[in-house]
Design an enzyme around this catalytic site. Structure first.
Site, short mmCIF file in Angstrom:
data_model
loop_
_atom_site.label_atom_id
_atom_site.label_comp_id
_atom_site.label_asym_id
_atom_site.label_seq_id
_atom_site.Cartn_x
_atom_site.Cartn_y
_atom_site.Cartn_z
N ARG B 51 48.92 37.94 40.03
CA ARG B 51 47.69 38.11 39.25
C ARG B 51 47.80 39.38 38.41
O ARG B 51 48.55 40.28 38.73
CB ARG B 51 46.49 38.30 40.16
N ASP B 53 44.82 42.16 36.68
CA ASP B 53 43.39 42.45 36.67
C ASP B 53 42.79 42.36 35.26
O ASP B 53 43.52 42.32 34.27
CB ASP B 53 43.16 43.88 37.20
N ARG B 198 49.33 51.48 38.61
CA ARG B 198 48.24 52.30 38.08
C ARG B 198 48.02 53.56 38.93
O ARG B 198 47.64 54.61 38.39
CB ARG B 198 46.96 51.47 37.95
#
Lengths: 247, 247
Positions: B51, B53, B198
């Site tokens: 996935r 975000d 991140r």
């Protein structure tokens, strides 16, 4: 009153163009709205070096306005950027002579036109470069370029809707740079007619596809007939890069 | 049935993320909608390498799906790009082994994180790079980078919400490249935990600001405590660049 010169960048995607108009979001409208806030609602008209059409971007549009506020240039940048939407940024602010005029003092401009020549296009450039996935011969473009340089009557490369009488302009620099699929055309001159850069680019694309001979550009200029030149290339590939003023 | 491997790019700005969900526009939702159109409404589930975000971009996300349609890879690209919205592009399509799985066959991934360190920000990068206008010492970042390389338990660099049990991952490559105000961090590894890239970037920004010593990264890894690492850097600077498979 002090005259200020602002250099701004904007992403043209979300605007109906630079110039204020009855309907639609405009760059001038946003700037004047923020200046009005800073001046307690009093109107502060701004003048630009020129208009840009819907979708056209700017990396260095220049504006001027007059203000009685005693604010340093550095504070103008901060205050305006705090009020402006994220698709307009003030890059620089300077005190200017009272005779400075963003449009009439300008002695030249630089535009950039971006083409993405990849097969499937670049999703990150869909609003920032014109996608042109057809065969293009860069050598033909390079052969056509010198014919645009110098002083010419650009009637053939100007929107037929233009009401400007004097269509003689001087192009100082015209260059194609290729970085893989990303092609950039840079053009500098003393001034540009309505749609002039986009029609020159559209004509260069015809040249690159073999539809127009590089050597026939001079003839095309002499014809002074918009219908002889290529199509107007899409707005979203165009950037007003710099405006030049005498020191 | 034939299994197909698709490589796609998307601009994450307009999506609530990759994965289909009850509300909000998703990349998976758009792809499955287009595949359903091609299969006369029949559902065609797609599997992704992982996935992404909301706001995260992809230059090389990989998917697989099965289809009974007899279509060449070249035609899949054309047909899907004709149906897909402009913020998703199919870059490549290939027939795959029936055992190929976009997620489970992957042996590594490459992410890119873009920072714009200019004072006023770049209006054209506002959705495509994280704006960080504070002083950053690149030498400190360069000194911290080697400590991330190799095999470590990345619990400190993983969202506390992650339910993955094995948090040991190997980073093969981590590099900072600077081009004026545009900084690009490239990271390759055998796999990444939720928010891992991140949080690594957020920690590197703390290092660059002198808040964390470059040499303390190893200690930070050993702590296995998310609260010891830096903030999670914003989603819109992150790109899933490539997914690696064994030949």
């Amino acid at each position: 009153m002090t005259r200020y010169k602002l250099t701004i960048a904007y992403d043209g995607t979300g605007f109906a163009g630079y110039q204020i108009q009855p309907a639609g979001r405009t760059v001038q409208g946003e700037i004047e709205r923020c200046l009005a806030v800073m001046h307690k609602g009093g109107p502060v008209p701004v003048s630009a070096s020129g208009r840009t059409d819907a979708g056209v971007h700017a990396r260095g549009q220049v504006l001027h306005f007059d203000s009685s506020l005693a604010i340093t240039p550095e504070r103008w940048i901060k205050a305006l950027n705090a009020l402006l939407p994220a698709d307009i940024r003030v890059l620089d602010a300077q005190e200017a002579e009272s005779t400075f005029h963003a449009r009439f003092s300008a002695v030249g401009k630089e535009y950039v036109y971006k083409l993405n020549t990849s097969r499937q296009g670049d999703v990150f450039q869909r609003n920032y470069a014109s996608h042109f996935p057809y065969p293009l011969d860069a050598e033909l473009l390079d052969a056509a370029i010198p014919h645009f340089l110098g002083t010419h009557d650009f009637t053939s490369f100007c929107s037929a809707r233009s009401e400007v009488e004097d269509k003689v302009r001087t192009i100082h620099h015209l260059e194609l740079l290729r970085d893989g699929a990303d092609w950039t055309i840079t053009i500098r001159g003393d001034g540009f007619l309505y749609n002039m850069v986009r029609i020159i680019v559209g004509t260069l694309l015809d040249v690159g596809q073999g539809k127009i001979e590089p050597g026939s550009i001079s003839e095309l200029l002499r014809a002074r007939d918009r219908t002889k030149a290529g199509k107007t290339a899409p707005a979203h590939g165009l950037y007003l890069n710099r405006v030049f003023y005498e020191e």
